[in-house]
Every structure is written in C-alpha cells, then in structure tokens.
Design an enzyme around this catalytic site. Structure first.
Site, PDB file in Angstrom:
ATOM      1  CD  GLU A   1      -3.377  -6.021   2.521  1.00 54.67           C
ATOM      2  OE1 GLU A   1      -4.428  -5.908   3.131  1.00 54.67           O
ATOM      3  OE2 GLU A   1      -2.748  -5.445   2.993  1.00 54.67           O
TER       4      GLU A   1
ATOM      5  CD  GLU B   1      -3.252  -0.614   1.405  1.00 55.31           C
ATOM      6  OE1 GLU B   1      -3.348  -0.218   2.469  1.00 55.31           O
ATOM      7  OE2 GLU B   1      -4.662  -2.502   1.816  1.00 55.31           O
TER       8      GLU B   1
HETATM    9  O1  AHR Z   1      -5.087  -5.912   6.604  1.00 54.58           O
HETATM   10  C1  AHR Z   1      -5.299  -5.438   7.389  1.00 54.58           C
HETATM   11  C2  AHR Z   1      -4.212  -4.167   7.041  1.00 54.58           C
HETATM   12  O2  AHR Z   1      -5.305  -3.775   5.944  1.00 54.58           O
HETATM   13  C3  AHR Z   1      -2.719  -4.522   6.518  1.00 54.58           C
HETATM   14  O3  AHR Z   1      -1.823  -3.952   7.348  1.00 54.58           O
HETATM   15  C4  AHR Z   1      -3.168  -3.058   5.310  1.00 54.58           C
HETATM   16  O4  AHR Z   1      -2.087  -3.788   4.139  1.00 54.58           O
HETATM   17  C5  AHR Z   1      -4.309  -2.873   4.445  1.00 54.58           C
HETATM   18  O5  AHR Z   1      -4.779  -1.572   5.364  1.00 54.58           O
END
Ligand code: AHR
Length: 559
Positions: free
Chosen positions: A353, A218
């Site tokens: 994610e 991110e």
């Molecule tokens: O999964 C939790 C968080 O969500 C992670 O650390 C981040 O990459 C995302 O914003």
C-alpha cells in the site's frame, strides 16, 4: 541561477559517494560542463532484475472500487466482459498490470471468502467493513456488500487483465482452517475436492493456482490489534502445513507502517524463536506508506494534517514529494532490520500500500469514500516512487499502488458509463517499459531546489529517476519536481554507448492539471523521436532539457 561553486548539496543515488571520486561530473573530455546538472548512467553496474510486480495494484472492497469501478455486472449497459468493466480491462492490459491485491486492506480481516462463492443470486449480504464511513444517501451496496464479486470473479478479472491474483486472507476474524480451505478452493485439482467442484460450478474447473497470499493486513491495527510477537505466533500457525497442491505458496506477512521498526524487529525475533528455518515460510514482509501530512509541521493529527488533492500551492507540492521520498530510507531501514535475522536475504519487502492520501472533497463521483482526483502532482509523486522501487530491486519484490480505481492514488476513475485515465495511470503506462529489466546504477548530481516553508528554508532534490537495461535497450525515467523551471541536464553513459532516443513526457503548465470524465485527455503523455544528432561524443552523452513539473521517459538503443 545557482553557480557551480554553490553546488555543494547534491543528490547522489545508490552509493554515489564512492562514485563521485571516480567520475567527477566535470570530468568531461574538455574538462568543463555546459550544464550544472548531470546524470551518469553506469551501464556496467547492474543492481538486479526489476520485478514486474513492483508495478502492482491494490483493489479493496471499499466504496466505489469494486462495485462501479471494476464490477458493473453482466446485465449492465456499461460495456463489460462477464460483468467486469471492459475499458478497465483494456487499459490494464496496456500497462502490463502484473498483480492485483484483493479484497483488502482492512476489509480483508472482516471478509468471509465463502460469502463470495456459489451462485451469485444466493450469496449473502454482509455489512461492509467500511460501512460506517459511507454516506447515508449513497448506494446500499456500499454499506451492505452483495458479494457479487467474489473469488471466481476476481480471478477472472486477473486473467482478463493479464495480472496474477494476490489474495489477502482474514486473520482477525476467521480461523486458520478457513485459510487452508480458501487455498483448497483456489488451488485443489479439478474434481479432487468438494471445494474444487464448487469452483468448477462457478465456471472454473481448473485450479486458479494462486501463489501470493497475504496473511492478514495491518495486524497491528484493523487486522487484529496484535503485538508483533502475538502476530508472529498467528503467522506461524496460519502458514504451517497449508496444502500446496504442487504450487509454491508465497506468504506475505503483515508488516510495519512507516518507520515501525519495532514491528519488523519484534515480528522476526518471535518468528525465529522456533529456529531460523521458520524464516523460510515468509516470502515477503508488507510495508505500508501513505504520504498525508501537509501541515508543514503544525500537527500530526491524521484528519487535521491532510491537504487538499486539487487546491494546493507550490509549497504543498514540494512538501508532498519530500515526504513521499522518505519511502527510500524506510525501505533501507526495514531492510537493515530484516538483515539482523534473515542472513540469507530470503525475505523481500512487499510495499503493498503506497500513495498520497488527501482529505475528502475532490471525489469525481460524490459519495465515493476515500476517492480523490489525482493531478500532475500525483503523477510526479508516482514516478518518483516507482523510481525508488526500480533502484532497489534486491529489496523490493512487489508493490501495490493504493488503490487501482475510484480511491486514493488511482490510475482510473469511473462512474457508470464514464471513465478516465488519471495522470497516475499514464505514469504506470510510461514506466511499464522498466518491467523485468536490469536496474543500472544511475547517479544524479543536480542542484537542489530551495523553497520557503512558512518562513523557514527547505530543500528538495533537483531531479530523480532510475534506469534499466533490456537486451539492446536502455530505459531512463526522470522526474523534475521544479514547479516552474526546466532543468538542462547532461546525461552521460559509462560502460557503453547509446543511439538516438524516443522521449515521452508527461507535463502541463498547470501543476494542478488533472483529467476528468469531461476532459479525459488534459494530461496525457506526448512521445517523439529525438534527433540522432542529440547524442554526442560517440553515443556517450546528450544534453536534455527536462520541462518543469514533469515525468520523462527516454528509451535508447544501445550502440
Ligand atoms: O487503503 C485504505 C486503507 O488504508 C486500507 O484498507 C488499510 O490497509 C490502510 O490503512
């Protein structure tokens, strides 16, 4: 009940518009169809190999994920293998866990990998990235990372579970040299370098051969707050001439969140400023997609918009699925933008994610930050998401559910000696059968569900799923999102015939049903053989009743 003439709005998956003309759902031998819902499996139309890695996992050093969830320590009374929770290892082997991403998430861009090597009792304690959100009464190790679980322990965890390691490197707060050194620590031959010797002292003389390397996380936010152009420059710098030690290093670039088209475009534009050959350095572009806004359009505020993991109604259920389903158009959209630059289609999407994200309050272990208790709703959501990946094998090379244990859309919950598999974990076990298969085009012609969204009409597809071929076997998974109605459906097979099937169903009369440490098996899949006579017309058709709020897997032998 909806009549056939009302069957105007229908769900067509993967180029179905063309298909509709060739194979009308009503073009059965008699010219009529008993059911209003139909699934057509086009056995001759393969879409590509389903990468096992789309069934991947994500374990961040965040609250109870690593410490308590994965790592209990060698001296623990909790059954463990070299400090790693044994029950977790056993379960992950059952689902053929292919890959695990570690150590973050946002944590990755604060992590110094050197803190997690060498003798465990000499490792430094460091402030965890997530310390600010930890409860003051919680264990100190949540705030101040003891670094007991480092690179050797993580790779050992992967080996024990049968998964490949995917390491996310720090771009925000470590120099590129440290990226090279981490690769050297992991992959340089036994006895070749000082770092290889240190790895050996940690118990593994032979190289780890780590292939997957995330270059930041991110990077538009917690990973450095870069513009896509700035990040592209960093990406080129971090990935140029990284020592390979005879391994292919697959670099995964930090990509967009949701519909961040500007990130995808800006990043690739800058990458190729030095020539199109630069694209070859990129194995995958990471896409993150969390489904969180259950406010029904009332707010876009991150905290206000979230819903409850356990207390929800039918509308919340439909809203979550409708929003989660948008992932398919995001995959398509980013894929299109990528194609503007990557004409050879060398770069794949890595959805590292994904999952629902609810407000705090459903933690099975109080004080586990970001932990939520998955219900049947999350199982249906996860089935739907895995079906999206199955249907797009040429675009998605890897995906990692956020997160493995004691966190958001977890497969497992654990605390001390207590452990349970969540409904999400059961879906991964059902869907493991798709891994490595040839995805086949499957068309769903099913009346939509209509519901009342605070006085306004809203709709959701009626059934959705995916199919894959494995030598002489066909695997078909289907989710029925209707909270109360079963769906009688004709399933037709084109370009081949099938023999009787095994069916596995995950369902419950309560849409909020979930497993707990005390009731571990409230939501579990049930399997049975279908009567051979169920398959009609020489193996070309069967009628199946999909229970309400369910995930179903049908496994057929090809005739
Ligand atoms: O999964 C939790 C968080 O969500 C992670 O650390 C981040 O990459 C995302 O914003």
């Amino acid at each position: 009940m909806m009549r056939r003439r009302e069957f105007i709005r229908h769900s067509i998956v993967g180029g179905g518009a063309l298909w509709f003309g060739r194979y009308s759902p009503f073009a059965s031998a008699s010219g009529t169809s008993a059911s209003e819902s139909r699934i057509e499996v086009l056995l001759g139309e393969t879409l590509g190999t389903i990468s096992p890695n789309i069934y991947g996992h994500f374990a961040e050093n965040l609250s109870g994920v690593v410490y308590d969830g994965i790592w209990v320590g060698e001296k623990s009374t909790v059954p463990n293998v070299h400090g790693i929770r044994k029950e977790l290892i056993d379960e992950m082997r059952k689902i053929k866990a292919p890959v695990v991403r570690f150590p973050g998430g946002c944590f990755a861009d604060s992590y110094d990998w050197r803190d997690g090597i060498g003798p465990r009792d000499h490792r430094p304690r460091r402030t965890n990235f997530w310390s600010g959100g930890e409860n003051a009464a919680g264990p100190a190790s949540r705030k101040y990372d003891p670094n007991e679980f480092g690179t050797n322990e993580f790779v050992n965890f992967c080996r024990l579970t049968g998964a490949e390691p995917y390491l996310a490197a720090n771009v925000r707060s470590l120099p590129a040299e440290e990226f090279d050194r981490w690769v050297e620590y992991c992959n340089s031959p036994a006895g070749s370098t000082t770092l290889a010797d240190m790895r050996g002292a940690g118990g593994s003389a032979e190289p780890f051969n780590v292939h997957y390397w995330g270059v930041g996380n991110e990077s538009w936010g917690c990973g450095g707050n870069f513009t896509p152009q700035e990040y592209a420059v960093e990406f080129r710098r971090y990935t140029t001439w990284v020592p390979g030690y005879g391994q292919t290093l697959s670099f995964i670039a930090s990509g967009p969140s949701d519909d961040g088209w500007d990130w995808t475009r800006g990043f690739l534009e800058e990458i190729i400023r030095k020539g199109p050959g630069q694209l070859r350095a990129i194995y995958g572009l990471a896409l993150h997609y969390y489904t969180w806004n259950l406010s029904r359009g009332r707010t876009t505020d991150w905290n206000q918009g979230k819903g409850d993991a356990l207390n929800f109604d039918a509308v919340d259920w439909y809203e979550l699925l409708r929003q989660g389903n948008q992932l398919e158009s995001l995959v398509d959209g980013h894929w299109q933008v990528m194609g503007e630059f990557d004409r050879e289609r060398a770069i794949k999407l890595v959805v590292d994610e994904w999952g629902p994200w609810y407000r705090p309050g459903s933690e099975m272990t109080p004080m586990d930050q970001l932990e939520q208790t998955p219900t049947l709703r999350d199982a249906v959501f996860s089935g739907m998401t895995l079906d999206i990946f199955n249907r797009n094998p040429e675009k998605v090379a890897m995906a990692n559910c956020a997160q493995l244990i004691n966190c958001l859309n977890s497969l497992y919950l654990a605390h001390e000696d207590k452990f349970c598999v969540t409904p999400v974990g059961h879906v991964f076990s059902m869907y493991a059968a798709h891994q490595g298969g040839q995805a086949v085009r499957t068309v769903f012609l099913v009346p939509e569900i209509s519901y009342d969204r605070d006085g306004k009409p809203a709709t959701l597809w009626g059934l959705m799923g995916s199919a894959s071929l494995h030598d002489k076997q066909l695997v078909l998974t289907v989710v029925n999102p209707h909270v109360s109605e079963a769906r009688e459906t004709e399933i037709g097979f084109r370009g081949g015939a099938v023999k009787a099937a095994m069916v596995t169903t995950l369902a419950n009369s309560d849409i909020r049903a979930h497993n707990t440490f005390e009731q571990r098996d409230l939501v579990t899949p049930q399997s049975k053989a279908l009567e051979p006579t169920t398959v009609e017309r020489n193996g070309r058709q069967l009628t199946y009743l999909f229970p309400p709020a369910s995930v179903t897997k049908l496994v057929f032998a090809l005739a």
